[in-house]
Design a protein around this motif. Structure first.
Motif, PDB file in Angstrom:
ATOM      1  N   VAL A 137      57.888  21.180 145.607  1.00  0.00           N
ATOM      2  CA  VAL A 137      59.176  22.464 145.270  1.00  0.00           C
ATOM      3  C   VAL A 137      58.379  23.817 145.640  1.00  0.00           C
ATOM      4  O   VAL A 137      57.300  23.489 145.103  1.00  0.00           O
ATOM      5  CB  VAL A 137      59.896  22.087 143.908  1.00  0.00           C
ATOM      6  N   LEU A 138      58.706  24.078 146.586  1.00  0.00           N
ATOM      7  CA  LEU A 138      58.253  25.766 147.213  1.00  0.00           C
ATOM      8  C   LEU A 138      59.675  26.654 146.935  1.00  0.00           C
ATOM      9  O   LEU A 138      60.714  26.162 147.207  1.00  0.00           O
ATOM     10  CB  LEU A 138      58.302  25.188 148.565  1.00  0.00           C
ATOM     11  N   VAL A 139      58.670  27.453 145.577  1.00  0.00           N
ATOM     12  CA  VAL A 139      59.654  28.457 145.264  1.00  0.00           C
ATOM     13  C   VAL A 139      59.374  29.812 146.218  1.00  0.00           C
ATOM     14  O   VAL A 139      57.725  30.211 145.716  1.00  0.00           O
ATOM     15  CB  VAL A 139      59.416  28.681 143.790  1.00  0.00           C
ATOM     16  N   GLU A 140      59.740  30.446 146.570  1.00  0.00           N
ATOM     17  CA  GLU A 140      59.590  31.892 147.804  1.00  0.00           C
ATOM     18  C   GLU A 140      59.182  31.669 148.742  1.00  0.00           C
ATOM     19  O   GLU A 140      59.241  32.309 149.608  1.00  0.00           O
ATOM     20  CB  GLU A 140      59.009  32.876 146.309  1.00  0.00           C
ATOM     21  N   ILE A 148      64.632  28.081 147.553  1.00  0.00           N
ATOM     22  CA  ILE A 148      64.048  26.985 147.136  1.00  0.00           C
ATOM     23  C   ILE A 148      63.806  25.761 148.223  1.00  0.00           C
ATOM     24  O   ILE A 148      65.492  25.858 148.798  1.00  0.00           O
ATOM     25  CB  ILE A 148      64.723  26.162 145.760  1.00  0.00           C
ATOM     26  N   GLN A 149      63.103  25.251 148.666  1.00  0.00           N
ATOM     27  CA  GLN A 149      62.966  24.035 148.878  1.00  0.00           C
ATOM     28  C   GLN A 149      62.283  22.788 148.848  1.00  0.00           C
ATOM     29  O   GLN A 149      61.246  23.292 148.546  1.00  0.00           O
ATOM     30  CB  GLN A 149      61.985  24.414 150.673  1.00  0.00           C
ATOM     31  N   ILE A 150      63.005  22.015 148.637  1.00  0.00           N
ATOM     32  CA  ILE A 150      62.782  20.813 147.931  1.00  0.00           C
ATOM     33  C   ILE A 150      62.725  19.254 148.873  1.00  0.00           C
ATOM     34  O   ILE A 150      63.259  19.042 149.901  1.00  0.00           O
ATOM     35  CB  ILE A 150      64.198  19.974 146.797  1.00  0.00           C
ATOM     36  N   THR A 151      61.073  19.247 148.733  1.00  0.00           N
ATOM     37  CA  THR A 151      61.117  17.588 149.822  1.00  0.00           C
ATOM     38  C   THR A 151      61.265  16.562 149.039  1.00  0.00           C
ATOM     39  O   THR A 151      60.408  16.254 147.657  1.00  0.00           O
ATOM     40  CB  THR A 151      60.025  17.707 150.742  1.00  0.00           C
ATOM     41  N   LEU A 202      67.976  25.445 149.200  1.00  0.00           N
ATOM     42  CA  LEU A 202      68.904  26.702 148.638  1.00  0.00           C
ATOM     43  C   LEU A 202      68.247  27.987 149.599  1.00  0.00           C
ATOM     44  O   LEU A 202      67.599  28.695 148.679  1.00  0.00           O
ATOM     45  CB  LEU A 202      68.916  27.114 146.968  1.00  0.00           C
ATOM     46  N   GLN A 203      68.706  29.139 149.922  1.00  0.00           N
ATOM     47  CA  GLN A 203      68.922  29.823 150.818  1.00  0.00           C
ATOM     48  C   GLN A 203      69.642  31.118 149.851  1.00  0.00           C
ATOM     49  O   GLN A 203      70.807  31.847 150.322  1.00  0.00           O
ATOM     50  CB  GLN A 203      68.862  29.941 152.098  1.00  0.00           C
TER      51      GLN A 203
END
Length: 121
Positions: free
Chosen positions: A43-46, A75-78, A86-87
């Motif tokens: 999970v990448l946040v920002e 937020i980018q979830i793999t 989520l943009q």
């Protein structure tokens, strides 16, 4: 003598147990809760500075420090081979969060949309 020692030990235990976990914070602390049935591999946040890994279904990540954060974020979830994003459109009118503990409670709809629920811990 025993009574005095018991009272002293009780007072020490009581004073230590009364401190809040956010008493000594100096920054915004943010964690992820996975409210989906998938395992979040990443999970990448920002940006690349804030990556949470291996957050199981209905599990929490560890807290990470942020210089500044908002009630919502990119937020980018793999999860496996799938990627969900989520943009946010803009942050107009949004204020930076004060120092404290927060959770981004994340879930994914059947259509593949990321849903973020902001929680103050």
């Amino acid at each position: 003598m025993r009574k005095s020692l018991f009272i002293l030990v009780s007072l020490i235990v009581l004073s230590v147990s009364c401190s809040d976990r956010d008493d000594d914070l100096t920054s915004v602390q943010l964690r992820i809760k996975n409210s989906s049935s998938l395992t979040f591999d990443r999970v990448l946040v920002e940006n690349e500075e804030h990556i949470y890994e291996n957050v199981g279904s209905d599990a929490f990540s560890d807290y990470q420090e942020y210089e500044s954060a908002y009630r919502y974020n990119y937020i980018q979830i793999t999860s496996g081979e799938e990627t969900f994003v989520l943009q946010p459109i803009d942050f107009v009118g949004e204020e930076e969060l004060p120092i404290g503990l927060y959770t981004y409670d994340l879930s994914i709809t059947e259509e593949g949309e990321v849903v973020l629920e902001f929680v103050i811990d």
